[in-house]
Design an enzyme around this catalytic site. Sequence first.
Site, mmCIF file in Angstrom:
data_model
loop_
_atom_site.group_PDB
_atom_site.id
_atom_site.type_symbol
_atom_site.label_atom_id
_atom_site.label_comp_id
_atom_site.label_asym_id
_atom_site.label_seq_id
_atom_site.Cartn_x
_atom_site.Cartn_y
_atom_site.Cartn_z
ATOM 1 N N LYS A 95 -71.295 92.181 78.460
ATOM 2 C CA LYS A 95 -70.606 93.701 78.342
ATOM 3 C C LYS A 95 -71.622 94.271 78.727
ATOM 4 C CE LYS A 95 -68.577 95.660 74.312
ATOM 5 N NZ LYS A 95 -67.977 95.480 73.039
ATOM 6 N N LEU A 96 -70.491 95.504 79.701
ATOM 7 C CA LEU A 96 -71.944 96.698 79.968
ATOM 8 C C LEU A 96 -70.539 97.987 79.461
ATOM 9 C CD1 LEU A 96 -73.116 95.864 83.909
ATOM 10 C CD2 LEU A 96 -74.347 95.298 81.671
ATOM 11 N N LYS A 97 -71.057 98.612 78.679
ATOM 12 C CA LYS A 97 -70.992 99.717 78.857
ATOM 13 C C LYS A 97 -70.284 101.193 79.571
ATOM 14 C CE LYS A 97 -69.862 99.650 74.153
ATOM 15 N NZ LYS A 97 -68.918 100.038 73.170
ATOM 16 N N ASN A 126 -64.268 102.647 76.238
ATOM 17 C CA ASN A 126 -63.961 103.318 74.648
ATOM 18 C C ASN A 126 -63.305 104.411 75.402
ATOM 19 O OD1 ASN A 126 -67.767 102.101 73.760
ATOM 20 N ND2 ASN A 126 -65.835 102.019 72.779
ATOM 21 N N SER A 132 -73.433 93.313 74.108
ATOM 22 C CA SER A 132 -72.604 94.932 74.207
ATOM 23 C C SER A 132 -74.515 95.395 74.953
ATOM 24 C CB SER A 132 -72.367 95.238 73.320
ATOM 25 O OG SER A 132 -72.018 96.263 73.292
ATOM 26 N N GLY A 155 -67.977 93.685 67.251
ATOM 27 C CA GLY A 155 -69.295 93.465 66.253
ATOM 28 C C GLY A 155 -68.769 95.514 66.072
ATOM 29 N N ASP A 178 -66.544 97.995 78.591
ATOM 30 C CA ASP A 178 -65.425 98.486 77.980
ATOM 31 C C ASP A 178 -66.395 100.710 77.846
ATOM 32 O OD1 ASP A 178 -65.045 99.079 75.379
ATOM 33 O OD2 ASP A 178 -66.161 98.343 73.866
ATOM 34 N N LYS A 198 -62.014 92.986 65.485
ATOM 35 C CA LYS A 198 -62.792 93.877 64.374
ATOM 36 C C LYS A 198 -62.150 93.565 63.257
ATOM 37 C CE LYS A 198 -65.364 96.727 68.139
ATOM 38 N NZ LYS A 198 -65.674 97.706 68.372
ATOM 39 N N GLU A 238 -62.322 96.435 78.676
ATOM 40 C CA GLU A 238 -61.992 97.157 77.165
ATOM 41 C C GLU A 238 -61.826 98.470 76.933
ATOM 42 O OE1 GLU A 238 -64.729 95.729 74.470
ATOM 43 O OE2 GLU A 238 -64.449 96.730 72.750
ATOM 44 N N ASP A 274 -59.208 97.397 72.390
ATOM 45 C CA ASP A 274 -59.806 97.334 71.233
ATOM 46 C C ASP A 274 -59.445 98.789 70.302
ATOM 47 O OD1 ASP A 274 -62.513 98.177 68.773
ATOM 48 O OD2 ASP A 274 -63.466 98.274 70.205
HETATM 49 O O1 OSB Z 1 -65.888 99.876 71.281
HETATM 50 O O2 OSB Z 1 -67.506 97.861 71.106
HETATM 51 C C1 OSB Z 1 -67.715 98.506 70.568
HETATM 52 C C2 OSB Z 1 -70.297 99.331 68.887
HETATM 53 C C3 OSB Z 1 -69.933 100.621 67.609
HETATM 54 C C4 OSB Z 1 -68.721 100.829 67.476
HETATM 55 C C5 OSB Z 1 -67.955 100.284 68.706
HETATM 56 C C6 OSB Z 1 -68.143 99.253 69.629
HETATM 57 C C7 OSB Z 1 -69.541 98.905 69.682
HETATM 58 C C8 OSB Z 1 -70.349 97.694 70.798
HETATM 59 C C9 OSB Z 1 -71.236 97.211 69.744
HETATM 60 O O3 OSB Z 1 -69.794 97.984 71.371
HETATM 61 C C10 OSB Z 1 -70.771 95.864 69.453
HETATM 62 C C11 OSB Z 1 -71.838 95.189 68.912
HETATM 63 O O4 OSB Z 1 -72.433 94.679 69.215
HETATM 64 O O5 OSB Z 1 -71.835 94.729 67.355
HETATM 65 MG MG MG Z 2 -65.059 98.421 72.296
#
Ligand code: OSB
Ligand code: MG
Length: 369
Positions: free
Chosen positions: A162-164, A191, A136, A291, A189, A263, A214, A239
């Site tokens: 995976k790109l935020k 969020n 990520s 994660g 992702d 998760k 995501e 998620d």
């Molecule tokens: O949205 O998946 C998520 C980390 C912290 C909180 C939310 C997310 C994440 C990650 C990183 O995307 C996942 C990892 O490498 O543990």
């Molecule tokens: Mg996520």
Amino acid sequence: MKIDSFEIRKINLPLVRPFRTSFSTQLHRNLLVIKLTTKEGIVGWSECVALSEPVYSPEYMDGALDVMQKFLIPKLFTREEVEPEEVKGLLGNYLGTNMARSAIETAMLDAKLRAENKSLAKFLGATKDKVECGVSVGIASSIDKLLEEVSGYIAEGYRRIKLKIEPGWDYEPVKAVYESWPTMPLQVDANQAYSRDDGALLAKLDEFNLLLIEQPLDEHDILGHAQLSKQVKTPICLDESIISVEAARDALELKATTVINIKPGRVGGYFESKRIHDLCVEKGIPVWCGGMLETGIGRAANLALAALPGFTLPGDTSASARYYQKDVTTPFVMEDGYLKVPTAPGIGVDPDMDYLDSITSEKILIEPS
Ligand code: OSB
Ligand code: MG
């Protein structure tokens, strides 16, 4: 099992690089590490994945600690003997405590499996001995910096990127990564950073053959995700919205999601994770293991889960070096894009106590009164 005590520590680990998402920039990982001791002297370990601020989930580290101390653990101690399988039934009425409950349940499960000499992977029904790794990637300060970071991960062997994303950091960075590595599995992702009006914008990402988008919308907006899924060709993967097997069933039924990120902390533990996995296998829905920037303690348990047969997509189960200069357990090292699933009893790893002590800011012992 008969529980003698819980020891909860607050730890603080610097990340190897800042992790920027649409909700925050993290420089450190602050989290709770739980050590349970049974009356027979068996120890069980877990970590509570709640972040230090309530920006990903309503739970946050200090709140999780408070609710464990005031409600969850005292309730557990009303029982002379209690099994990990009973935790949801006993503590599930304390709302908004999935991450706290998951940590308690996992420490109990670890102790129980160590006593039975059985690995968590075997207990859950794992069919793989190694797990395919994705990574990520946070929001970068420029597209050049992003390409540099991604090329490092690809050189290390990661099998999925995976790109935020967030409004203003979506089409261009995704295009740049896609064009540099057109055959590398890629997903994004958000969020929850987009709104119901952003369908056309998100549909532009269809050009890049993404595995999934995501959590584009608010965690409560199941209808919005269902509507969005008709506007974009890329599969939607929830998620934050999936906090239980019931939530998973409803979101699938409403076609708000066609892939699920599991998760364990978010859903309240490994039993609930397994229930979601089983539901998805039954419905032919692919799942992958998310994660929460775990240390080796949480990572070990997640690898056991990710070894179940329904986990057909690479997860965010990255190597220790992706996060930390020094992990609290023996580091998880990637080989050819895979991490090995622990085979020792319980979660299969033990923390390095000297190192753990050195990064502990507070330690609380909770015993029956
Ligand atoms: O949205 O998946 C998520 C980390 C912290 C909180 C939310 C997310 C994440 C990650 C990183 O995307 C996942 C990892 O490498 O543990
Ligand atoms: Mg996520």
